[in-house]
Design an enzyme around this catalytic site. Structure first.
Site, PDB file in Angstrom:
ATOM      1  CB  VAL A 204      86.378 155.516  75.447  1.00 27.04           C
ATOM      2  CG1 VAL A 204      86.448 155.973  76.524  1.00 27.04           C
ATOM      3  CG2 VAL A 204      86.792 154.080  75.148  1.00 27.04           C
TER       4      VAL A 204
ATOM      5  CE  LYS B 111      79.576 150.704  72.868  1.00 29.34           C
ATOM      6  NZ  LYS B 111      80.063 149.960  73.808  1.00 29.34           N
TER       7      LYS B 111
ATOM      8  CG  ASN C 294      79.063 152.200  69.211  1.00 27.81           C
ATOM      9  OD1 ASN C 294      79.585 153.184  68.492  1.00 27.81           O
ATOM     10  ND2 ASN C 294      79.402 151.691  69.829  1.00 27.81           N
TER      11      ASN C 294
ATOM     12  NE  ARG D 174      64.973 171.454  61.177  1.00 30.74           N
ATOM     13  CZ  ARG D 174      65.162 172.706  61.403  1.00 30.74           C
ATOM     14  NH1 ARG D 174      65.361 174.089  61.829  1.00 30.74           N
ATOM     15  NH2 ARG D 174      64.799 173.275  60.217  1.00 30.74           N
TER      16      ARG D 174
ATOM     17  N   GLY E 224      84.168 149.226  60.693  1.00 29.05           N
ATOM     18  CA  GLY E 224      85.054 148.833  61.170  1.00 29.05           C
ATOM     19  C   GLY E 224      85.272 149.021  62.736  1.00 29.05           C
TER      20      GLY E 224
ATOM     21  CB  CYS F 131      82.084 150.044  69.128  1.00 30.17           C
ATOM     22  SG  CYS F 131      82.480 149.717  70.909  1.00 30.17           S
TER      23      CYS F 131
ATOM     24  CE1 TYR G  60      87.317 152.245  64.159  1.00 33.17           C
ATOM     25  CE2 TYR G  60      89.248 151.064  65.784  1.00 33.17           C
ATOM     26  CZ  TYR G  60      88.129 151.834  65.115  1.00 33.17           C
ATOM     27  OH  TYR G  60      87.988 152.480  66.673  1.00 33.17           O
TER      28      TYR G  60
ATOM     29  NE  ARG H  87      89.513 146.201  69.170  1.00 36.23           N
ATOM     30  CZ  ARG H  87      88.893 146.891  69.631  1.00 36.23           C
ATOM     31  NH1 ARG H  87      88.670 146.488  70.817  1.00 36.23           N
ATOM     32  NH2 ARG H  87      89.393 148.097  70.258  1.00 36.23           N
TER      33      ARG H  87
END
Length: 423
Positions: free
Chosen positions: A152, A203, A207, A243, A254, A257, A313, A321
């Site tokens: 999320v 996950k 990121n 593409r 920041g 994640c 961030y 954070r």
């Protein structure tokens, strides 16, 4: 069937998760070691700003929510504690291990344990399984275990928690099925089942993909400052290719994640990740690059005042954070007198002193924009001219709409090569 769910860790993910399950008529035990936080929640106060969360929290049947400092007997245990990066950029699993140990005294046959915390590959089927096995449980038979990472975006947590596809990584098929059934009670997006290690890696790669893409944009901005290229226009033009989708450069990366997750892969497969490591180095270097440009615009002196707008961030959130803005401030405060303003952050929560917009601008020789909050898009030119000693803006987020004002010098990544050297 409605379950009793114990959520351990009530941060940016744990608390919204607890609220969503309570809205789906599950009984939820909210656990955190922060007694002040528990007291706030008892009084109906959400500790951070997240759209819809307060509304959803207020509408929940509060008979379905309780608050405890330690876990209690439940059908399901969801671990949503932090996994910070410590020395040598390695994941610190202390909180995860502590959370697992805290539920051991109340575990019962048939319980389901879900790890939502972001963790390195092999943690679920390694560290967590080992802790449970050492306590005498047959994982996958007596106790079921899955990794179900959150996916999320702060500012859209509630909507995306409900609507995004959900990855369910069980250590076996039975664990997958139990976890998938639970999330279907409120998730409207697709439920995708896989192994625990694939869920962990998925996950992290989501990121890491963004980190690498941002690094490409940031490196383009650096190169363009030497070549005299307009990097934002180059990105806009390149993205017309069917593409190609280059992201935007900025002052760094920041959040809990993107700035952290790639290290979890790097530590587990260090010799095989040169691209990931280079991307991290590029993005980590951006605050110093921003500070270098500042010294080109205004020669260093503690008698010179610099204004900074934004410490979060990203734009329109209160989350600072791993914010690169804080590193920029750390560097510049040794060279100038710094005033900082951020309308999204409450002063008593801020890691740096905050002042009003007017106080931030008074006597300033440069305004640096480090977060693209809506409030910064249309700054009052009259206010800038009235308060600043030198009306110069260095916009690292390309968000301020004053680029053509005749009395204000506007600098972004597009025209860094035009800065006269003040040294």
């Amino acid at each position: 069937m409605k379950e009793t769910i114990c959520v351990v860790g009530l941060g940016y993910i744990g608390l919204p998760t607890a609220v969503m399950f309570a809205r789906a008529d599950h009984t939820v035990i909210c656990v955190d070691t922060n007694l002040r936080l528990l007291a706030q929640l008892e009084q109906g106060q959400i500790p951070f700003d997240e759209p819809l969360l307060q509304t959803y929290f207020e509408k929940v049947n509060h008979n379905r929510l309780s608050y405890l400092p330690t876990p209690s007997t439940s059908d399901v245990f969801i671990i949503a504690v932090p996994t910070p990066v410590r020395e040598e950029y390695k994941a610190d699993l202390t909180y995860v291990e502590s959370a697992i140990n805290s539920i051991l005294p109340v575990l019962e046959v048939g319980n389901l344990i879900i790890i939502e915390s972001t963790i390195p590959p092999k943690t679920t089927d390694g560290v967590v399984t080992n802790l449970l096995t050492q306590a005498g449980w047959r994982v996958g038979e007596d106790i079921f275990l899955a990794h179900c990472p959150e996916r999320v975006l702060p500012g859209k947590i509630i909507v995306e928690m409900r609507e995004n596809a959900r990855i369910i990584g069980g250590i076996n098929e039975a664990s997958c099925n139990k976890a998938a059934s639970l999330y279907r009670s409120f998730v409207t997006g697709t439920i995708l089942t896989t192994s625990s290690i694939n869920a962990e890696m998925c996950k992290l790669m989501e990121n890491t993909y963004r980190d690498v893409n941002i690094a490409l944009a940031n490196e383009l901005a650096k190169a363009s400052s030497v070549l005299g290229v307009n990097p934002l226009e180059v990105i806009q033009l390149a993205n017309h290719h069917p593409r190609v989708q280059i992201l935007q450069p900025g002052p760094g990366v920041g959040g809990h994640c993107i700035a952290v997750d790639p290290y979890f892969i790097i530590q587990q497969a260090h010799g095989q990740t040169p691209l990931m490591q280079t991307a991290r180095e590029i993005n980590t270097s951006m605050p110093a690059f921003v500070a270098e440009q500042v010294t080109r615009i205004v020669s260093p002196s503690m008698n010179k005042k610099i204004s900074i707008f934004g410490i979060t961030y990203k734009g329109n959130v209160s989350d600072f954070r791993e914010s690169p803005a804080l590193e920029v401030i750390h560097i510049l405060k040794e060279l100038y007198t710094i005033n900082v303003h951020d309308p999204k952050v409450e002063a008593h929560h801020s890691p740096v002193p905050l002042v009003s917009l007017e106080d931030c601008l008074v006597g300033s020789e440069l305004l640096i924009v480090l977060a693209d909050h809506d409030e910064f898009y249309y700054l009052d030119a009259g206010e800038l001219l009235a308060h600043m000693k030198s009306p110069i803006i260095f916009d690292t987020k390309n968000c301020v709409k004053l680029s053509n004002h005749p009395s204000i010098q506007y600098i972004s990544y597009n025209n860094l090569n035009e800065i006269p050297d003040t040294a």
